[in-house]
Design a protein around this motif. Structure first.
Motif: not given
Lengths: 281, 193
Positions: A33-48, A270-281
């Motif tokens: 689960f934890l490893m799968g979740l890491t793959f799903l995260i696409r935002r740098a702030d969330l990853l940190i 809450l996060h308007a739009g929810g950035n799900i593009s593959p670009e982290p920044f």
């Protein structure tokens, strides 16, 4: 020519902690689960942000930071490759450029590279938790139990687990044996230098006795097991019985909650739009 | 070799021995430019030829499980994080390759010659390289986050390694021919069950 003398099987770090005493099955599933979740995260702030709870497991298990980051070295090339490839191949503001190939290292590329590199490090650190906190025997038991439901589809869970524990015993014996054969052949005048073909030829007088003696040993052991009426997994009892206890329930709940929170923050309202593009920044 | 009279303990022990030999094969390095040759794939071919399809498939699956559960049997160590290595595809294909080789050699037993062994090893090697290139491509695309072309992946993941791999395959075939008769003496002695 044969290396790996100081081979230690597994990197288990025995401690007296709650994480160590969890059922290996819980740890294996949580790891997935934890490893799968890491793959799903696409935002740098969330990853940190996500790094904090993962890293917290290390002090909870009584493991040092050195153990946590010690196993990144084999991945150094992949990490460097990631950062440089992104740096040179992403378009954007050029930080510096190489004179000969006319390639520019861009800021955007560096950021992208750092994101993916950081994700790889986080994945490795998460994966390490399993092998650091679970003994190889417990892991084997856990794998056997997890595979058991698939037995009806023809997957021989017990046989696989037994093969695993036997090969773990075999490897150090064979290493010793191969060194002994090598010395024996050298004392008969065998040489291990020269060109590639000669080197390969020099391996033959080592490999043939090694293979034959290994299978002979295996055969002897099999006969000994037959003589003791070994019949495989059916109605066989275990020295240590795996139990799914209350602590396992809590651990599963915690992991599930973490997954939900992170996914919610990623795709939230809450996060308007929810950035799900593959670009982290 | 995978005779029906074999007891379960013989199957388990021989597969265990083959796993250990595959691990040892990875430790035997022959310094060679640019990448050192290891005898790991050699051991995969051999286990396929000696054990028969089912046991060979199981033994290489165990090798994979062993490495993933932390035993340092892969080239760069081991552990569940190894699935992230760009070269994991080669390892992941070992069970398939060994099973395929076992299937093809099985018909020629008990005395296969070098030519029929090579005819069995070549599709095995094909499977290993196919999986290797596929995972390399996917790894660079999704884990390193930077897609490369299929041609580039095939070049660096398969074609560059081909000469060394062919030499190893020939060596494995010659070894198998010499090892099999030596094993026959005691491999049939398992009669339990």
């Amino acid at each position: 020519m044969i290396t790996g003398k100081t081979l230690i099987l597994g990197r288990y770090a025995p401690r007296d902690s709650r994480v160590h005493s969890l059922d290996p099955r819980t740890k294996m599933i949580a790891l997935c689960f934890l490893m799968g979740l890491t793959f799903l995260i696409r935002r740098a702030d969330l990853l940190i942000l996500y790094t904090v709870p993962v890293l917290l497991i290390y002090p909870l298990s009584g493991l040092s930071a050195r153990l946590a980051f010690g196993s990144i070295r084999p991945f150094m090339w992949l990490l460097l490759f990631t950062v440089f490839l992104h740096g040179f191949l992403t378009e954007g503001r050029i930080l510096f450029s190489l004179p000969l190939v006319r390639a520019g290292f861009t800021l955007e590329g560096l950021m992208n590279g750092l994101f993916y590199g950081f994700r790889i490090i986080l994945l490795i650190v998460t994966a390490n938790l399993l092998t650091l906190t679970t003994s190889p025997m417990a892991l084997t038991d856990g794998i056997e139990k997890l595979l058991k439901p698939f037995q009806r589809f023809g997957i021989p869970a017990h046989e696989l687990a037994m093969m695993m524990s036997i090969s773990m015993r075999f490897i150090p014996i064979l290493l010793e044996e191969s060194e002994r054969i090598q010395r024996a052949q050298m004392s008969r005048g065998a040489r291990f230098d020269g060109g590639l073909i000669r080197k390969l030829k020099a391996m033959i007088p080592i490999l043939i006795p090694l293979f034959v003696s290994t299978f002979r040993k295996a055969n002897d052991l099999a006969l000994a097991m037959d003589a003791r009426c070994y019949r495989g997994g059916e109605s066989r009892t275990h020295f240590q019985i795996l139990r799914f206890g209350r602590a396992d329930g809590w651990a599963c709940a915690a992991v599930l909650m973490l997954v939900c929170v992170v996914l919610f923050l990623q795709y939230n309202v809450l996060h308007a739009g929810g950035n799900i593009s593959p670009e982290p920044f | 070799m995978n005779k029906p009279c074999l007891s379960i303990s013989h199957r388990i022990l021989w597969a265990g021995a083959a796993v250990a030999l595959t691990a040892i094969g990875g430790f035997i390095r022959i310094p060679f430019v640019p990448v050192p040759l290891t005898l790991q794939t050699c051991a995969v071919y051999l286990s396929g030829a000696i054990l028969g399809a089912r046991t060979a498939l199981m033994s290489q699956t165990v090798f994979l499980l062993l490495g993933l559960s932390g035993a340092p049997v892969f080239t760069l160590g081991g552990g569940p994080g190894y699935v992230l290595q760009p070269t994991f595809g080669y390892l992941a294909s070992f069970p398939l390759a060994a099973g395929l080789i076992g299937l093809r050699v099985g018909k020629r037993l008990p005395a296969p010659d070098v030519r029929s062994l090579l005819a069995a090893f070549i599709p095995g090697m094909g499977v290993i390289h196919l999986c290797g290139v596929l995972v390399l491509y996917l790894n660079l695309k999704y884990i390193a986050g930077h897609p490369v072309s299929w041609a580039a992946a095939a070049w660096s993941g398969s074609l560059v390694l081909l000469p060394g791999e062919l030499i190893k395959m020939a060596a494995a075939a010659m070894l198998t021919v010499r090892i099999l008769p030596r094993l026959q003496g005691f491999m049939t002695s398992g009669t339990g069950g």
